[in-house]
Design an enzyme around this catalytic site. Structure first.
Site, PDB file in Angstrom:
ATOM      1  N   ASN A  77      32.419  43.072  31.619  1.00 53.14           N
ATOM      2  CA  ASN A  77      33.311  43.937  30.846  1.00 53.14           C
ATOM      3  C   ASN A  77      34.027  43.052  29.831  1.00 53.14           C
ATOM      4  O   ASN A  77      34.904  42.277  30.198  1.00 53.14           O
ATOM      5  CB  ASN A  77      34.305  44.598  31.818  1.00 53.14           C
ATOM      6  CG  ASN A  77      35.383  45.390  31.106  1.00 53.14           C
ATOM      7  OD1 ASN A  77      35.318  45.615  29.892  1.00 53.14           O
ATOM      8  ND2 ASN A  77      36.384  45.825  31.860  1.00 53.14           N
ATOM      9  N   TRP A  78      33.630  43.179  28.573  1.00 51.64           N
ATOM     10  CA  TRP A  78      34.198  42.285  27.554  1.00 51.64           C
ATOM     11  C   TRP A  78      35.547  42.762  27.038  1.00 51.64           C
ATOM     12  O   TRP A  78      36.166  42.109  26.206  1.00 51.64           O
ATOM     13  CB  TRP A  78      33.188  42.105  26.400  1.00 51.64           C
ATOM     14  CG  TRP A  78      32.017  41.243  26.784  1.00 51.64           C
ATOM     15  CD1 TRP A  78      31.804  40.635  27.991  1.00 51.64           C
ATOM     16  CD2 TRP A  78      30.895  40.877  25.959  1.00 51.64           C
ATOM     17  NE1 TRP A  78      30.625  39.918  27.964  1.00 51.64           N
ATOM     18  CE2 TRP A  78      30.048  40.046  26.726  1.00 51.64           C
ATOM     19  CE3 TRP A  78      30.519  41.175  24.636  1.00 51.64           C
ATOM     20  CZ2 TRP A  78      28.857  39.507  26.223  1.00 51.64           C
ATOM     21  CZ3 TRP A  78      29.338  40.647  24.145  1.00 51.64           C
ATOM     22  CH2 TRP A  78      28.517  39.814  24.932  1.00 51.64           C
ATOM     23  N   LYS A  79      35.988  43.928  27.489  1.00 51.36           N
ATOM     24  CA  LYS A  79      37.316  44.440  27.104  1.00 51.36           C
ATOM     25  C   LYS A  79      37.500  44.341  25.593  1.00 51.36           C
ATOM     26  O   LYS A  79      36.528  44.485  24.848  1.00 51.36           O
ATOM     27  CB  LYS A  79      38.411  43.706  27.886  1.00 51.36           C
ATOM     28  CG  LYS A  79      38.147  43.711  29.392  1.00 51.36           C
ATOM     29  CD  LYS A  79      39.309  43.254  30.228  1.00 51.36           C
ATOM     30  CE  LYS A  79      38.922  43.306  31.703  1.00 51.36           C
ATOM     31  NZ  LYS A  79      40.004  42.951  32.577  1.00 51.36           N
ATOM     32  N   HIS A 121      38.555  52.479  34.340  1.00 50.63           N
ATOM     33  CA  HIS A 121      39.038  51.107  34.559  1.00 50.63           C
ATOM     34  C   HIS A 121      40.558  51.130  34.721  1.00 50.63           C
ATOM     35  O   HIS A 121      41.245  51.928  34.084  1.00 50.63           O
ATOM     36  CB  HIS A 121      38.632  50.220  33.379  1.00 50.63           C
ATOM     37  CG  HIS A 121      38.900  48.780  33.646  1.00 50.63           C
ATOM     38  ND1 HIS A 121      40.134  48.220  33.474  1.00 50.63           N
ATOM     39  CD2 HIS A 121      38.092  47.797  34.118  1.00 50.63           C
ATOM     40  CE1 HIS A 121      40.080  46.941  33.819  1.00 50.63           C
ATOM     41  NE2 HIS A 121      38.855  46.664  34.217  1.00 50.63           N
ATOM     42  N   GLU A 156      42.807  49.363  33.567  1.00 45.72           N
ATOM     43  CA  GLU A 156      43.575  49.222  32.328  1.00 45.72           C
ATOM     44  C   GLU A 156      43.667  50.551  31.599  1.00 45.72           C
ATOM     45  O   GLU A 156      44.669  50.846  30.948  1.00 45.72           O
ATOM     46  CB  GLU A 156      42.947  48.121  31.447  1.00 45.72           C
ATOM     47  CG  GLU A 156      43.260  46.741  32.019  1.00 45.72           C
ATOM     48  CD  GLU A 156      42.207  45.686  31.758  1.00 45.72           C
ATOM     49  OE1 GLU A 156      41.378  45.857  30.851  1.00 45.72           O
ATOM     50  OE2 GLU A 156      42.221  44.671  32.496  1.00 45.72           O
ATOM     51  N   GLU A 166      38.042  47.517  42.258  1.00 45.22           N
ATOM     52  CA  GLU A 166      38.775  46.483  41.535  1.00 45.22           C
ATOM     53  C   GLU A 166      40.253  46.549  41.908  1.00 45.22           C
ATOM     54  O   GLU A 166      41.016  47.329  41.307  1.00 45.22           O
ATOM     55  CB  GLU A 166      38.626  46.695  40.024  1.00 45.22           C
ATOM     56  CG  GLU A 166      37.203  46.589  39.531  1.00 45.22           C
ATOM     57  CD  GLU A 166      37.168  46.143  38.078  1.00 45.22           C
ATOM     58  OE1 GLU A 166      36.576  45.092  37.812  1.00 45.22           O
ATOM     59  OE2 GLU A 166      37.754  46.817  37.228  1.00 45.22           O
ATOM     60  N   GLY A 225      42.222  39.682  36.282  1.00 42.88           N
ATOM     61  CA  GLY A 225      42.751  38.761  35.277  1.00 42.88           C
ATOM     62  C   GLY A 225      43.861  37.869  35.796  1.00 42.88           C
ATOM     63  O   GLY A 225      44.566  37.221  35.029  1.00 42.88           O
ATOM     64  N   SER A 248      38.785  38.841  39.060  1.00 42.18           N
ATOM     65  CA  SER A 248      38.698  37.377  39.061  1.00 42.18           C
ATOM     66  C   SER A 248      37.430  36.839  39.715  1.00 42.18           C
ATOM     67  O   SER A 248      37.467  35.827  40.418  1.00 42.18           O
ATOM     68  CB  SER A 248      39.953  36.756  39.695  1.00 42.18           C
ATOM     69  OG  SER A 248      41.105  37.144  38.964  1.00 42.18           O
ATOM     70  N   GLY A 307      35.297  40.378  34.228  1.00 40.07           N
ATOM     71  CA  GLY A 307      35.990  40.385  32.947  1.00 40.07           C
ATOM     72  C   GLY A 307      35.931  39.005  32.321  1.00 40.07           C
ATOM     73  O   GLY A 307      34.938  38.611  31.704  1.00 40.07           O
ATOM     74  N   GLY A 308      37.000  38.232  32.512  1.00 41.45           N
ATOM     75  CA  GLY A 308      37.152  36.932  31.861  1.00 41.45           C
ATOM     76  C   GLY A 308      35.913  36.048  31.892  1.00 41.45           C
ATOM     77  O   GLY A 308      35.484  35.515  30.856  1.00 41.45           O
TER      78      GLY A 308
HETATM   79  P1  PGA Z   1      38.605  39.807  35.530  1.00 38.09           P
HETATM   80  O1  PGA Z   1      38.462  41.374  35.115  1.00 38.09           O
HETATM   81  O2  PGA Z   1      37.253  39.359  35.991  1.00 38.09           O
HETATM   82  O3  PGA Z   1      39.048  39.112  34.276  1.00 38.09           O
HETATM   83  O4  PGA Z   1      39.624  39.758  36.617  1.00 38.09           O
HETATM   84  C1  PGA Z   1      37.699  42.253  35.874  1.00 38.09           C
HETATM   85  C2  PGA Z   1      37.748  43.626  35.262  1.00 38.09           C
HETATM   86  O5  PGA Z   1      38.813  44.040  34.792  1.00 38.09           O
HETATM   87  O6  PGA Z   1      36.739  44.368  35.210  1.00 38.09           O
END
Ligand code: PGA
Length: 252
Positions: A11-13, A97, A99, A169, A175, A215, A236-237
């Protein structure tokens, strides 16, 4: 994990312009060219989908949107439809998600409508659920998952959920560098699978893929993937860098 093919999703957000996304996708396609028995997906920003789709075509890497709207078209400024994602080359879409839930007013009800729209368009929905830190501290993790899964899938039938992917999640792990322990993740995944079994039966609960997100890094993915109910990762990251993401894809 029975016969479920693992899915490693990035997920590149809100990261990467189109040229940057194309460059990362090109590097990733090369790095994972020799993989087998694992599905791979990246979800760049909407504006990069079309150029990235050219890069990943006929490769091991699938493409996903980060959200979609349930209406087919209309006066919904800032939104995107399932057909638009399909025409940009997507096979997957991330829905609900945390967010989106935290910052953009996403609710279980809107998540439900988005999942329906994705399935109608033959997109694979990656349906995200998970508790906040306060909810975990208050011992509400399982009841939060219960509500999110039930409401998100309410009104669906077993038959139309065959492609469904669920991502657990925990919000406190996203994050933050704080990964759930493999035991915490396994407990949640097993519980989510039992909810699917109760509402939709054995067949779907045995085949539905449940990803862990929060993470995930090259150095913790292997132990998470050893748990019986963890079928992949939503990253994500660590998905922003082709090299680190490819190491997660090659978790075995
Ligand atoms: P993260 O994000 O790996 O940076 O914790 C995961 C996500 O939000 O899908």
């Amino acid at each position: 994990m029975d016969n479920r093919t693992p899915l490693i999703a990035g997920n590149w957000k809100m990261h990467k312009t189109s040229p940057e996304a194309v460059e990362t996708a090109k590097a990733l396609v090369k790095l994972v060219a020799d993989t087998t028995d694992v599905d791979i997906m990246i979800a760049p920003v909407f504006t990069a989908l079309d150029p990235v789709s050219t890069v990943v075509k006929n490769s091991r890497v699938g493409l996903g949107g980060q959200n979609l709207h349930w209406e087919k078209e209309g006066a919904f400024t800032g939104e995107i439809s399932a057909a638009m994602l399909v025409s940009a080359g997507c096979q997957y879409v991330i829905i609900g998600h945390s967010e989106r839930r935290q910052f953009f007013g996403e609710t279980d009800e809107t998540v439900n409508k988005r999942i329906k729209a994705a399935i109608e368009a033959k997109l694979i929905p990656v349906f995200c659920v998970g508790e906040t830190e306060a909810e975990r501290d208050a011992d509400q993790t399982l009841s939060v998952l219960d509500k999110q899964v039930k409401k998100g899938l309410e009104g669906h039938s077993e038959g139309n959920l065959s492609s469904l992917v669920i991502a657990y999640e925990p919000v406190w792990a996203i994050g933050t560098g704080k990964t759930a322990t493999k035991e915490q993740a396994q407990e949640a995944h097993q519980y989510i699978r039992s909810l699917v079994e109760t509402d939709f039966g054995d067949a779907l609960s045995n085949t539905v893929r449940i990803l862990y997100g929060g993470s995930v890094k090259p150095d913790n993915v292997t132990e998470l993937m050893q748990m019986p109910d963890i079928d992949g990762a939503l990253v994500g990251g660590a998905s922003l860098d082709a090299e680190s993401f490819s190491r997660i894809v090659k978790f075995k």
